[in-house]
Design a protein around this motif. Structure first.
Motif, PDB file in Angstrom:
ATOM      1  N   ILE A  21       0.815  -1.223   0.000  1.00 36.21           N
ATOM      2  CA  ILE A  21       0.000   0.000   0.000  1.00 36.21           C
ATOM      3  C   ILE A  21       0.848   1.273   0.000  1.00 36.21           C
ATOM      4  O   ILE A  21       0.517   2.218  -0.715  1.00 36.21           O
ATOM      5  CB  ILE A  21      -1.028  -0.036   1.141  1.00 36.21           C
ATOM      6  N   PRO A  22       1.958   1.363   0.759  1.00 32.86           N
ATOM      7  CA  PRO A  22       2.752   2.600   0.700  1.00 32.86           C
ATOM      8  C   PRO A  22       3.303   2.924  -0.685  1.00 32.86           C
ATOM      9  O   PRO A  22       3.560   4.087  -0.993  1.00 32.86           O
ATOM     10  CB  PRO A  22       3.894   2.351   1.683  1.00 32.86           C
ATOM     11  N   LEU A  55       0.091   8.106  -7.400  1.00 27.15           N
ATOM     12  CA  LEU A  55      -0.791   9.169  -6.929  1.00 27.15           C
ATOM     13  C   LEU A  55      -0.128  10.536  -7.047  1.00 27.15           C
ATOM     14  O   LEU A  55      -0.779  11.524  -7.382  1.00 27.15           O
ATOM     15  CB  LEU A  55      -1.198   8.897  -5.477  1.00 27.15           C
ATOM     16  N   ARG A  56       1.170  10.593  -6.829  1.00 26.25           N
ATOM     17  CA  ARG A  56       1.887  11.867  -6.864  1.00 26.25           C
ATOM     18  C   ARG A  56       2.172  12.360  -8.286  1.00 26.25           C
ATOM     19  O   ARG A  56       2.774  13.404  -8.462  1.00 26.25           O
ATOM     20  CB  ARG A  56       3.201  11.757  -6.092  1.00 26.25           C
ATOM     21  N   THR A  57       1.755  11.622  -9.296  1.00 24.07           N
ATOM     22  CA  THR A  57       1.944  12.089 -10.668  1.00 24.07           C
ATOM     23  C   THR A  57       0.885  13.124 -11.072  1.00 24.07           C
ATOM     24  O   THR A  57       1.066  13.810 -12.070  1.00 24.07           O
ATOM     25  CB  THR A  57       1.903  10.918 -11.660  1.00 24.07           C
ATOM     26  N   ILE A  68      -1.670  14.043   2.042  1.00 26.96           N
ATOM     27  CA  ILE A  68      -1.301  12.733   1.503  1.00 26.96           C
ATOM     28  C   ILE A  68      -0.097  12.172   2.248  1.00 26.96           C
ATOM     29  O   ILE A  68      -0.083  10.998   2.645  1.00 26.96           O
ATOM     30  CB  ILE A  68      -1.015  12.837  -0.013  1.00 26.96           C
ATOM     31  N   ILE A  69       0.913  12.992   2.458  1.00 26.07           N
ATOM     32  CA  ILE A  69       2.126  12.512   3.131  1.00 26.07           C
ATOM     33  C   ILE A  69       1.820  12.117   4.569  1.00 26.07           C
ATOM     34  O   ILE A  69       2.276  11.066   5.038  1.00 26.07           O
ATOM     35  CB  ILE A  69       3.232  13.578   3.056  1.00 26.07           C
TER      36      ILE A  69
END
Length: 95
Positions: A16-17, A23-25, A38-39
């Motif tokens: 999952i991590p 997602l960060r794209t 998010i972080i």
């Protein structure tokens, strides 16, 4: 049965991590409020994963080889998440 369930949950928590990378794209995931949320969310999940793995291994007596691997990796994730959260908190104190 408890051994298999706890091992399966710990195994899922390994992958999952890594979902943060695609997602960060997105552009919205790089902007300030969303990026911080998010972080922090991923860091909290990684810390929870480490705690779950240790508790399942130690207190739950789920002691097989794969659970040992999951516990070590999830503990490394948790240590990294604590470090990242600490760096963010330290940066906020300085600024």
């Amino acid at each position: 049965m408890k051994n298999k369930i706890c091992t399966a949950i710990a195994t899922l928590m390994l992958f999952i991590p890594w979902t943060i990378l695609p997602l960060r794209t997105f552009d919205w995931a790089l902007e300030s409020p969303a990026a911080e949320i998010i972080i922090y969310s991923y860091a909290a999940f990684m810390i929870f994963s480490g705690i779950f793995s240790v508790l399942a291994y130690a207190a739950g007596n789920v002691r097989n080889k794969w659970m040992q691997v999951c516990m070590v990796i999830n503990c490394i994730y948790a240590a990294g998440a604590v470090g990242i959260a600490g760096m963010i908190a330290y940066g906020r104190l300085i600024l």
